[in-house]
Scaffold this motif. Structure first.
Motif, mmCIF file in Angstrom:
data_model
loop_
_atom_site.group_PDB
_atom_site.id
_atom_site.type_symbol
_atom_site.label_atom_id
_atom_site.label_comp_id
_atom_site.label_asym_id
_atom_site.label_seq_id
_atom_site.Cartn_x
_atom_site.Cartn_y
_atom_site.Cartn_z
ATOM 1 N N TRP A 1 0.824 -1.213 0.000
ATOM 2 C CA TRP A 1 0.000 0.000 0.000
ATOM 3 C C TRP A 1 0.858 1.262 0.000
ATOM 4 O O TRP A 1 0.535 2.257 -0.666
ATOM 5 C CB TRP A 1 -0.923 -0.049 1.215
ATOM 6 C CG TRP A 1 -1.758 1.146 1.493
ATOM 7 C CD1 TRP A 1 -1.666 1.969 2.574
ATOM 8 C CD2 TRP A 1 -2.853 1.643 0.715
ATOM 9 N NE1 TRP A 1 -2.626 2.949 2.523
ATOM 10 C CE2 TRP A 1 -3.365 2.764 1.393
ATOM 11 C CE3 TRP A 1 -3.440 1.257 -0.478
ATOM 12 C CZ2 TRP A 1 -4.446 3.508 0.907
ATOM 13 C CZ3 TRP A 1 -4.513 1.988 -0.968
ATOM 14 C CH2 TRP A 1 -4.998 3.086 -0.289
ATOM 15 N N VAL A 2 1.949 1.224 0.744
ATOM 16 C CA VAL A 2 2.850 2.377 0.788
ATOM 17 C C VAL A 2 3.478 2.630 -0.575
ATOM 18 O O VAL A 2 3.596 3.769 -1.024
ATOM 19 C CB VAL A 2 3.945 2.156 1.853
ATOM 20 C CG1 VAL A 2 4.919 3.326 1.865
ATOM 21 C CG2 VAL A 2 3.323 1.970 3.222
ATOM 22 N N ASP A 3 3.868 1.551 -1.271
ATOM 23 C CA ASP A 3 4.483 1.700 -2.591
ATOM 24 C C ASP A 3 3.486 2.228 -3.615
ATOM 25 O O ASP A 3 3.869 2.939 -4.549
ATOM 26 C CB ASP A 3 5.036 0.353 -3.075
ATOM 27 C CG ASP A 3 6.128 -0.181 -2.170
ATOM 28 O OD1 ASP A 3 6.842 0.649 -1.570
ATOM 29 O OD2 ASP A 3 6.253 -1.416 -2.058
ATOM 30 N N LEU A 4 2.211 1.881 -3.461
ATOM 31 C CA LEU A 4 1.198 2.325 -4.419
ATOM 32 C C LEU A 4 1.109 3.845 -4.477
ATOM 33 O O LEU A 4 0.903 4.426 -5.540
ATOM 34 C CB LEU A 4 -0.167 1.734 -4.040
ATOM 35 C CG LEU A 4 -1.327 2.058 -4.980
ATOM 36 C CD1 LEU A 4 -1.103 1.436 -6.350
ATOM 37 C CD2 LEU A 4 -2.650 1.578 -4.384
ATOM 38 N N ALA A 5 1.283 4.489 -3.336
ATOM 39 C CA ALA A 5 1.190 5.954 -3.279
ATOM 40 C C ALA A 5 2.238 6.636 -4.155
ATOM 41 O O ALA A 5 2.024 7.760 -4.624
ATOM 42 C CB ALA A 5 1.334 6.428 -1.836
#
Length: 418
Positions: free
Chosen positions: A308-312
């Motif tokens: 989820w952090v990488d998606l940002a």
């Protein structure tokens, strides 16, 4: 009972005539060409026109005239060429010419599907419009990306919009087998090759795309690469051109992306070499709305929250929805919905996720039949949840009535849990 105009070849007409009469329908005209059908519309005003799907009888002018008179059009296709003609005109109501009358009877009694009109300004040369791109992403571990993408496309199409579903997963394209389609000649890879040579036109799109036909919920499908080794064909430039072209031709483009968000440039010494994850990263970067999905179990949520952090860092839109699939008490304990919502809020700062309940029987039935949940199991709880999500979050929302408020955006830049 309905008043019907028949524009069929004599053999087909003679075979169906007795069944039509036995069902209580009234035949008011038996034209043989599209022009004669249009004339019959003015003089006889039939409620239903049943025509052969060949080009001599099924034309854009005929469909336009039927729309103007409020007349239902049902086409009988004798071969693949007939089916392509009907698909090119955006006609959803197509029956095999050799089928029993019962199939056509079922369509007469069903709701009217909204087709893509060739006469629509969006289909005219030189006319530009910007369709909406929806990218469906999820981490590794089969979180249900493909199932979600397929059913999002089906529900948007059923709402009366034109849709293209594109499989851009460079690791394990699954749209074709999920819908029982052939993928020896992958549609999206062919579109990318054409786009690379500036040859990707509307007619080429309709030639290489396959059509998922349904009385309500038909849509175009660009199948993915059957062999993962073909991933170099999906370069950033080609994918960008392809998606931008699709925006012009349909209302919604739904992308089934891959799982990996790694930027290959960081591990490659050749900055001009093709990138394995280019299609996924490009699709997410171009998307107007990103649907991030994960599995509602401890392992699935852990995988989702790490990614989820990488998606940002990849998405450029603030329209991001979170969908958790296969919510069930057996995986997370009592009050499964509350447990999932609490975990996402605590560790990912995610508010109001969409929860899709576990419904293995219905999803299995859809896979076996090669159909969408809407067609295979319309009363499925999973399908109901997806439909509600599509209608409230992805489609245009009408002006709110007094005292009602739209739901707040779901997207927050994720914070790393400490």
């Amino acid at each position: 009972m309905a008043t019907i105009a028949l524009a069929l070849d004599r053999n087909t007409e003679d075979r169906l005539l007795i069944d039509i009469i036995e069902q209580g329908h009234v035949i008011v005209a038996r034209p043989t060409t599209a022009g004669e059908v249009i004339l019959a519309l003015r003089q006889r005003a039939p409620e239903v026109v049943i025509v052969g799907a060949g080009r001599s009888t099924l034309t854009a002018e005929l469909i336009t005239a039927c729309d103007a008179h409020g007349t239902r059009v049902i086409a009988l296709a004798a071969n693949d060429q007939d089916r392509r003609n009907a698909a090119g005109l955006g006609l959803f109501d197509v029956v095999d010419a050799a089928a029993d009358w019962a199939e056509t009877e079922a369509l007469i009694g069903a709701g009217v599907a909204i087709p893509l009109r060739v006469g629509d300004p969006a289909g005219l040369p030189g006319t530009k419009r910007q369709g909406t791109v929806i990218a469906v992403w999820g981490p590794a571990g089969a979180p249900g990306r493909t199932t979600l993408a397929i059913n999002i496309a089906a529900e948007i199409a059923a709402a009366g919009h034109t849709v293209a579903l594109a499989d851009i997963d460079t690791y394990s394209g699954s749209v074709a087998p999920s819908l029982g389609m052939l993928d020896e000649a992958p549609g999206f890879a062919a579109a990318c090759r054409l786009a690379g040579s500036d040859s990707f036109t509307r007619s080429e799109f309709e030639r290489i795309a396959q059509r998922y036909n349904s009385p309500q919920g038909a849509f175009w499908v660009l199948t993915g690469i059957g062999r993962p080794s073909r991933w170099p064909e999906l370069s950033t430039e080609r994918v960008t051109r392809t998606i931008n072209a699709l925006r012009i031709w349909v209302d919604y483009v739904v992308l089934d992306t891959g799982f990996s968000l790694e930027s290959d440039e960081e591990i490659s010494s050749d900055l001009f070499a093709p990138r394995r994850n280019a299609a996924t990263l490009t699709g997410l970067g171009l998307a107007d709305h990103v649907v991030a999905c994960g599995l509602a179990d401890p392992v699935g949520m852990a995988r989702f929250l790490r990614a989820w952090v990488d998606l940002a860092e990849v998405v450029t839109t603030d329209q991001v929805s979170v969908v958790m699939n296969r919510v069930r008490r057996g995986a997370v304990g009592l009050d499964a919905n509350g447990q999932v919502v609490s975990a996402l809020r605590r560790f990912g700062g995610i508010e109001s996720p969409i929860l899709v309940p576990q419904d293995q029987v219905s999803t299995d039935a859809a896979i076996v039949a090669g159909r969408t949940l809407r067609d295979a199991a319309p009363k499925s709880p999973a399908r109901t949840s997806i439909r509600r999500f599509v209608r409230t979050e992805l489609l245009p929302v009408p002006a709110p009535a007094t005292g009602r408020r739209r739901r707040e955006s779901r997207w927050r830049r994720p914070a790393v849990a400490t």
